[in-house]
Design a protein around this motif. Structure first.
Motif, PDB file in Angstrom:
ATOM      1  N   UNK A 185       6.660 -22.840   7.147  1.00 35.22           N
ATOM      2  CA  UNK A 185       6.457 -21.360   6.652  1.00 35.22           C
ATOM      3  C   UNK A 185       6.443 -21.138   5.151  1.00 35.22           C
ATOM      4  N   UNK A 186       7.219 -22.023   4.587  1.00 36.74           N
ATOM      5  CA  UNK A 186       7.346 -22.097   3.101  1.00 36.74           C
ATOM      6  C   UNK A 186       5.776 -22.142   2.568  1.00 36.74           C
ATOM      7  N   UNK A 187       5.080 -23.070   3.194  1.00 39.76           N
ATOM      8  CA  UNK A 187       3.664 -23.425   2.878  1.00 39.76           C
ATOM      9  C   UNK A 187       2.766 -22.399   3.130  1.00 39.76           C
ATOM     10  N   UNK A 188       2.916 -21.817   4.361  1.00 43.24           N
ATOM     11  CA  UNK A 188       2.349 -20.288   4.722  1.00 43.24           C
ATOM     12  C   UNK A 188       2.433 -19.492   3.729  1.00 43.24           C
ATOM     13  N   UNK A 189       3.610 -19.096   3.172  1.00 42.91           N
ATOM     14  CA  UNK A 189       4.128 -18.314   2.069  1.00 42.91           C
ATOM     15  C   UNK A 189       3.296 -18.375   0.897  1.00 42.91           C
ATOM     16  N   UNK A 190       3.182 -19.696   0.564  1.00 40.40           N
ATOM     17  CA  UNK A 190       2.507 -20.172  -0.545  1.00 40.40           C
ATOM     18  C   UNK A 190       1.171 -20.013  -0.546  1.00 40.40           C
ATOM     19  N   UNK A 191       0.599 -20.096   0.541  1.00 40.57           N
ATOM     20  CA  UNK A 191      -0.840 -19.805   0.883  1.00 40.57           C
ATOM     21  C   UNK A 191      -1.331 -18.401   0.503  1.00 40.57           C
ATOM     22  N   UNK A 192      -0.552 -17.761   1.124  1.00 42.69           N
ATOM     23  CA  UNK A 192      -0.849 -16.206   1.075  1.00 42.69           C
ATOM     24  C   UNK A 192      -0.588 -15.776  -0.499  1.00 42.69           C
ATOM     25  N   UNK A 193       0.400 -16.433  -1.072  1.00 42.27           N
ATOM     26  CA  UNK A 193       0.595 -15.883  -2.734  1.00 42.27           C
ATOM     27  C   UNK A 193      -0.621 -16.334  -3.291  1.00 42.27           C
ATOM     28  N   UNK A 194      -0.991 -17.709  -3.260  1.00 47.67           N
ATOM     29  CA  UNK A 194      -2.154 -18.494  -3.877  1.00 47.67           C
ATOM     30  C   UNK A 194      -3.631 -17.380  -3.317  1.00 47.67           C
ATOM     31  N   UNK A 195      -3.606 -16.960  -2.313  1.00 44.70           N
ATOM     32  CA  UNK A 195      -4.894 -16.068  -1.901  1.00 44.70           C
ATOM     33  C   UNK A 195      -4.580 -14.902  -2.994  1.00 44.70           C
ATOM     34  N   UNK A 196      -3.469 -14.275  -2.985  1.00 42.77           N
ATOM     35  CA  UNK A 196      -3.647 -12.979  -3.729  1.00 42.77           C
ATOM     36  C   UNK A 196      -4.005 -13.087  -5.111  1.00 42.77           C
ATOM     37  N   UNK A 197      -3.528 -14.346  -5.458  1.00 40.95           N
ATOM     38  CA  UNK A 197      -4.133 -14.547  -6.954  1.00 40.95           C
ATOM     39  C   UNK A 197      -5.505 -14.814  -6.986  1.00 40.95           C
ATOM     40  N   UNK A 198      -5.826 -15.608  -6.201  1.00 38.02           N
ATOM     41  CA  UNK A 198      -7.478 -15.901  -6.214  1.00 38.02           C
ATOM     42  C   UNK A 198      -8.249 -14.846  -5.969  1.00 38.02           C
ATOM     43  N   UNK A 199      -7.836 -13.807  -5.208  1.00 41.14           N
ATOM     44  CA  UNK A 199      -8.750 -12.617  -4.898  1.00 41.14           C
ATOM     45  C   UNK A 199      -8.307 -11.342  -5.549  1.00 41.14           C
ATOM     46  N   UNK A 200      -7.318 -11.365  -6.352  1.00 47.52           N
ATOM     47  CA  UNK A 200      -6.894 -10.331  -7.198  1.00 47.52           C
ATOM     48  C   UNK A 200      -6.225  -9.258  -6.357  1.00 47.52           C
ATOM     49  N   UNK A 201      -5.283  -9.473  -5.374  1.00 44.23           N
ATOM     50  CA  UNK A 201      -4.692  -8.643  -4.706  1.00 44.23           C
ATOM     51  C   UNK A 201      -3.130  -8.393  -5.297  1.00 44.23           C
ATOM     52  N   UNK A 202      -2.475  -7.487  -4.886  1.00 43.19           N
ATOM     53  CA  UNK A 202      -1.099  -7.300  -5.088  1.00 43.19           C
ATOM     54  C   UNK A 202      -0.365  -6.390  -3.904  1.00 43.19           C
ATOM     55  N   UNK A 203       0.586  -6.353  -3.493  1.00 44.73           N
ATOM     56  CA  UNK A 203       1.245  -5.788  -2.511  1.00 44.73           C
ATOM     57  C   UNK A 203       1.111  -6.426  -1.207  1.00 44.73           C
ATOM     58  N   UNK A 204       1.145  -5.558  -0.250  1.00 49.22           N
ATOM     59  CA  UNK A 204       1.181  -6.155   1.205  1.00 49.22           C
ATOM     60  C   UNK A 204       0.052  -5.694   2.105  1.00 49.22           C
ATOM     61  N   UNK A 205      -0.582  -4.663   1.618  1.00 45.38           N
ATOM     62  CA  UNK A 205      -2.104  -4.464   2.322  1.00 45.38           C
ATOM     63  C   UNK A 205      -3.278  -5.132   1.921  1.00 45.38           C
ATOM     64  N   UNK A 206      -3.411  -6.254   2.431  1.00 36.27           N
ATOM     65  CA  UNK A 206      -4.513  -6.973   2.180  1.00 36.27           C
ATOM     66  C   UNK A 206      -5.575  -7.027   3.225  1.00 36.27           C
ATOM     67  N   UNK A 207      -6.641  -7.305   2.897  1.00 37.36           N
ATOM     68  CA  UNK A 207      -7.997  -7.566   3.736  1.00 37.36           C
ATOM     69  C   UNK A 207      -7.617  -9.102   4.086  1.00 37.36           C
ATOM     70  N   UNK A 208      -8.464  -9.480   5.032  1.00 39.22           N
ATOM     71  CA  UNK A 208      -8.229 -10.972   5.512  1.00 39.22           C
ATOM     72  C   UNK A 208      -8.776 -11.791   4.671  1.00 39.22           C
ATOM     73  N   UNK A 209      -7.820 -12.626   3.968  1.00 35.45           N
ATOM     74  CA  UNK A 209      -8.205 -13.631   2.784  1.00 35.45           C
ATOM     75  C   UNK A 209      -8.277 -14.992   3.412  1.00 35.45           C
ATOM     76  N   UNK A 210      -7.220 -15.141   4.298  1.00 34.96           N
ATOM     77  CA  UNK A 210      -7.233 -16.471   4.874  1.00 34.96           C
ATOM     78  C   UNK A 210      -7.170 -16.509   6.589  1.00 34.96           C
ATOM     79  N   UNK A 211      -7.365 -17.608   6.965  1.00 35.15           N
ATOM     80  CA  UNK A 211      -7.046 -17.820   8.355  1.00 35.15           C
ATOM     81  C   UNK A 211      -6.201 -19.128   8.500  1.00 35.15           C
ATOM     82  N   UNK A 212      -5.431 -19.074   9.463  1.00 33.98           N
ATOM     83  CA  UNK A 212      -4.480 -20.170   9.558  1.00 33.98           C
ATOM     84  C   UNK A 212      -4.329 -20.808  10.997  1.00 33.98           C
ATOM     85  N   UNK A 213      -4.369 -22.002  11.192  1.00 35.25           N
ATOM     86  CA  UNK A 213      -4.345 -22.622  12.520  1.00 35.25           C
ATOM     87  C   UNK A 213      -3.001 -22.828  13.048  1.00 35.25           C
ATOM     88  N   UNK A 214      -2.883 -21.986  14.400  1.00 37.43           N
ATOM     89  CA  UNK A 214      -1.365 -22.045  14.833  1.00 37.43           C
ATOM     90  C   UNK A 214      -1.821 -22.754  16.358  1.00 37.43           C
TER      91      UNK A 214
END
Lengths: 492, 492
Positions: A185-214
């Motif tokens: 889970x910690x790595x999932x959080x890192x991934x989301x935080x990373x994507x927000x920086x890369x795509x220039x988003x803040x907050x919690x309303x995000x378009x789909x920036x990532x997919x993840x294999x469950x």
């Protein structure tokens, strides 16, 4: 969000496009769905080490005993209704955004192999250098429209922080959409935080920036890592590929029908859980399918049963109204020989007939997923290119054909005909990795095989590879994030 | 003749069977048919060196100029109406009779290669010994349901009489249905006479004992050998595979639509001519499809365009109401490497989606048909076995799956489950030619590739091969016929 392109699930197909195949009769599909409901109601499904998940299920009327959740008939399917039929996953380069569930499959490389097969040196542990090389190939191959996630396991990097190195490699070596980590889970959080920086988003309303294999722990189990990662991605509005792991005869029933019922139950439960977390969370009905040969322990791909399972599960995904992930260029072969070619092509055809929307393992798969190679990567990418071309249908303008026929006439040939020379040859699909010299020239050159050609193709792609544009300040911010998180993780 | 089994052309499919794909809209199919009619009416088709054929065409209303026949719109299609939708071709062993146009494709080996690829010695001229070896393999492989014709050219035998040696080999080494010669009208007569002895018929009213390959000289030409052989077989009520030879960009237009219109025109003219000779003569709509890469001269198989052509022509054959021949395990590869595997599997899938009824070149094809090898033969036969299994659909009994699931439960495994151990494993399709040892054992064994496995399979099949029963007096009669005809031919 309204989307322009037509869905493969609609009745109208572009002329000449091979449609997804409905393998099951309506009655049989309904029967399998009823069996899945019975499984969820009477056998139940485990959500291990995750009390909050159990509480959430109880709150919507499921019965819970220990870690086992029993879903009343109809509950999972009802919850699944809020999952979107298609969605866009964004890329750093907006021209490379992909629609998942759209007019053609989104193609991603192999995911997760710990080994690399080198045509000369043999099998060895995968390293970060391999990851970077495969990433460059993913960026360079037009037929690979999604950069995937863990192209191989960089086993030379510390386990606790390698997800950060992989994320940075995705951002700096490719501008195609990619996947976040789901190993913790910690790595999932890192991934989301990373994507927000890369795509220039803040907050919690995000378009789909990532997919993840469950990956589901088939049969009928979500471990805490998976259900918590699923939760985090769904909360953030990010896409999850919720995948039944169906090895027929091992993790799933040995019959097609049994494996279908189990996979549907598992995936419905996972999608329902994602919708419980966030109504409308983008999800993909996932399936990994193979069969086990009990005599030898070998995995079987592209067999009639695995093909039927792959195709029929696609029909169940369409009935559920969500995008579908399965197939790819799968094989149990240790090297890129004829066995690999037959299985990969058969597996790819099954994927196409299944109406796969997101094709993980689209290229670079060897040894039942344990290994990858750059050569297999480009060979499969060549196949993907042929497959994607088929989605264009038959595009020839009416009338042109008759003009060519009149020009040539009985007993003639088309070698010099206007149409042939003008656009016709340019339109024809041609492989980039096959021997195309005459026999004698090939014989004289030492009879090189396909792997040799693939190796040449790898070299050519790497020589022309260009890293994508990335604003220096954004790159610096990503590097700073990775450095900070590495320091935090190393401190424990 | 009424036949028990269901046709792939009917709307009702066995549950789980992959149906033939209708790639063309109704409007597009009608447009291509109209183009074919325009071709026959305005461009015309040649019947070379065959004045009787021209007279026959004139007698039914066609216009003839030189060797060119112009068919009024609708004439060819109308004549085609008497061709049967399906028919049985008999085998020396009645249990091996095949229905062409029936519930599943009839599979035959490669036809005509002048070379053999030996994995060690390389390429060499094909010899009669190779022919006999391939014939034994055709007999031994269950997935090969028709023994074909010229499995390879026995170039060490005199051209004028080798058809007699091949016929005798068919009769003595196999009891599967086979093909007659079509390289010369005299050889077609010999084939029919031979079959009458083998099957014990006299007179002219014969069931279908032989099929024969009639290659059209595309574009739009029948040479005298082909039209005369067609005539002889049709007169005798024997089956003809009337095949357009469509190399896109060389012998056919470079566009799918153009190649379709030309092939339909050619094959309709051929079928119509067969029906003129004998109303109700059994025929097969044939297509050989590839594309030419003008840059290199290489043939392209399993590409999007060749796939579309193969599949869409099957739809045109269904509209015409006749069985369809196309596809096979085609490849341009010189050896059984990954290239061969990808192309052969892709080509086989195209054949299946096309609804192919008679699959010539089903196994043993290399080098665009110039070469064969025993190894490629058994590798392809393994693929045919998987394909034919799919025609059985999904056969699991309802309810059994749920029982297994209840037995195993969440987090368990199916390795020891009743269903898995009992019939389940036996039902799973397993390849006979893949590496199935663990990686280390394979590595230790010297990393053998698929060709090595294929070679082992060839040896195993040859060791267990048994020649079929053939009554001594019938064998003596066949040998006497061959001896007499050889003497007559050698005398000139």
């Amino acid at each position: 969000m309204p989307l322009p392109s037509s869905s493969p699930h609609s009745a109208v197909q572009p002329m000449g496009r091979i449609p997804p195949c409905d393998l099951l009769s309506e009655a049989k599909a309904a029967e399998i769905e009823a069996e899945a409901e019975t499984i969820l109601a009477e056998i139940g499904i485990n959500f291990a080490d995750h009390p909050e998940a159990l509480a959430r299920w109880q709150a919507v009327g499921a019965q819970v005993q220990g870690e086992r959740v029993y879903l009343p008939r109809g509950l999972a399917r009802k919850l699944c209704q809020t999952a979107p039929a298609r969605f866009v996953q964004h890329a750093a380069n907006p021209a490379r955004d992909v629609e998942i569930g759209g007019a053609r499959p989104v193609t991603a490389p192999v995911y997760g192999p710990p080994f690399v097969q080198d045509p000369v040196a043999g099998r060895r542990d995968a390293r970060f250098g391999d990851f970077q090389l495969l990433m460059r190939l993913a960026q360079a191959c037009d037929s690979v429209t999604h950069a995937g996630g863990t192209l191989c396991e960089p086993t030379d990097l510390p386990l606790e922080t390698r997800h950060l190195d992989m994320l940075l490699a995705h951002a700096t070596l490719s501008d195609k959409p990619f996947m976040g980590a789901s190993t913790d889970p910690e790595r999932a959080r890192d991934s989301i935080a990373f994507a927000k920086i890369l795509f220039g988003y803040e907050g919690t309303e995000l378009p789909v920036l990532l997919s993840a294999l469950i990956n589901i722990g088939s049969p009928l189990s979500f471990d805490a890592t998976m259900s918590r990662c699923l939760e985090l991605y769904a909360q953030a509005g990010q896409a999850t590929v919720i995948s039944a792991y169906a090895i027929m005869g091992a993790t799933a029933p040995v019959t097609v029908e049994g494996a279908l019922a189990q996979a549907l139950a598992e995936v419905m439960a996972g999608i329902a859980y994602a919708q419980l977390i966030r109504s409308g969370a983008p999800v993909i009905f996932g399936l990994y399918a193979s069969a086990l040969d009990l005599r030898t322990g070998a995995s079987i791909f592209a067999s009639p049963e695995v093909t039927q399972l792959t195709i029929a599960a696609g029909q169940l995904a369409r009935r559920l109204g969500v995008p579908y992930r399965a197939g790819g260029c799968l094989t149990g072969a240790f090297q890129s020989d004829a066995h690999a070619g037959y299985e990969a092509a058969g597996s790819l055809w099954a994927s196409q007939l299944a109406g796969v929307d997101f094709m993980l393992h689209g290229c670079g798969w060897l040894e039942s997923g344990l290994a990858t190679s750059a050569e297999k990567f480009v060979l499969d990418a060549d196949q993907l290119s042929a497959m994607l071309r088929q989605y264009g249908g038959i595009a020839a303008p009416s009338g042109a054909a008759l003009a060519a026929l009149r020009e040539v006439g009985p007993g003639g040939h088309y070698l010099g005909a206007q149409e042939t020379l003008a656009e016709g040859q340019a339109r024809l699909w041609k492989s980039e990795v096959v021997e195309d010299r005459p026999f004698d020239a090939w014989d004289h050159a030492g009879r090189p095989d396909t792997v040799w050609h693939a190796h040449q193709r790898v070299s050519a792609l790497l020589q022309t590879y260009q890293p994508p544009a990335l604003a220096p300040e954004r790159r610096a911010a990503l590097e700073a994030f990775v450095a900070r998180r590495k320091a935090e993780i190393q401190r424990g």
